[in-house]
Design a protein around this motif. Sequence first.
Motif, short mmCIF file in Angstrom:
data_model
loop_
_atom_site.label_atom_id
_atom_site.label_comp_id
_atom_site.label_asym_id
_atom_site.label_seq_id
_atom_site.Cartn_x
_atom_site.Cartn_y
_atom_site.Cartn_z
N GLU A 120 2.78 -12.00 1.45
CA GLU A 120 2.32 -11.20 2.86
C GLU A 120 2.58 -9.71 2.42
O GLU A 120 2.07 -8.89 3.06
N ASP A 121 3.61 -9.35 1.51
CA ASP A 121 3.88 -7.76 1.45
C ASP A 121 2.57 -7.15 0.72
O ASP A 121 2.28 -5.98 1.15
N ILE A 122 1.94 -8.08 -0.22
CA ILE A 122 0.99 -7.41 -0.92
C ILE A 122 -0.14 -7.53 -0.15
O ILE A 122 -1.16 -6.41 -0.11
N LEU A 123 -0.69 -8.35 0.72
CA LEU A 123 -1.53 -8.45 1.47
C LEU A 123 -1.58 -7.29 2.67
O LEU A 123 -2.41 -6.72 2.79
N LEU A 124 -0.48 -6.94 3.10
CA LEU A 124 -0.18 -5.92 4.23
C LEU A 124 -0.56 -4.47 3.02
O LEU A 124 -1.20 -3.71 3.48
N LYS A 125 -0.23 -4.41 1.78
CA LYS A 125 -0.33 -3.20 1.18
C LYS A 125 -1.64 -2.89 1.10
O LYS A 125 -2.23 -1.77 1.07
N VAL A 126 -2.49 -3.97 0.61
CA VAL A 126 -4.04 -3.79 0.55
C VAL A 126 -4.66 -3.54 1.74
O VAL A 126 -5.59 -2.54 1.99
N ALA A 127 -4.10 -4.28 2.79
CA ALA A 127 -4.76 -3.94 4.10
C ALA A 127 -4.51 -2.49 4.45
O ALA A 127 -5.36 -1.79 5.33
N GLU A 128 -3.51 -1.97 4.30
CA GLU A 128 -3.31 -0.63 4.58
C GLU A 128 -4.29 0.52 3.55
O GLU A 128 -4.47 1.48 4.10
N MET A 129 -4.15 -0.03 2.47
CA MET A 129 -5.08 0.84 1.50
C MET A 129 -6.56 0.94 2.12
O MET A 129 -7.23 1.81 2.08
N TYR A 130 -7.00 -0.45 2.55
CA TYR A 130 -8.39 -0.18 3.13
C TYR A 130 -8.45 0.39 4.56
O TYR A 130 -9.56 1.17 4.92
#
Length: 137
Positions: free
Chosen positions: A62-72
Amino acid sequence: MPIMYSIDSELGLTLVRWHGVVTAEEFLAHTHKLSTDSHWPPSQCLHLTDIRTATLDESLDEDILLKVAEMYSFHPKVRSFKVAILASVTLDKAMLFQRLVESYMWVIVFYNFSTACMWLDISEDKTDRTLTSLVPH
């Protein structure tokens, strides 16, 4: 690389194929590569990611998914994106990603290829051929 993509400028479509075991590091590298590609996003901002043949490494949490979501979230055209994610056994993580970006990006997770193509208004045959070509040999 277990994540490959193709940009069709004519159709305004990006096709992404995940295949095999995908780690958090690979997902972050793919996101960076895509976001720095001068041809991305194409004019229509249509995007289909097929993760049906991928196995997600436990590092892709979930932390990685959140990081990618923030990048987009910082992309200037993000509100124009129309994204279909094709998932099967990876459905739970795909749905989580959908929830993480739903306030600024139009993402729907699909189980059915035909329905995803219909929603994006793209050719099933051409899309299938391109996705098949994106599997590393």
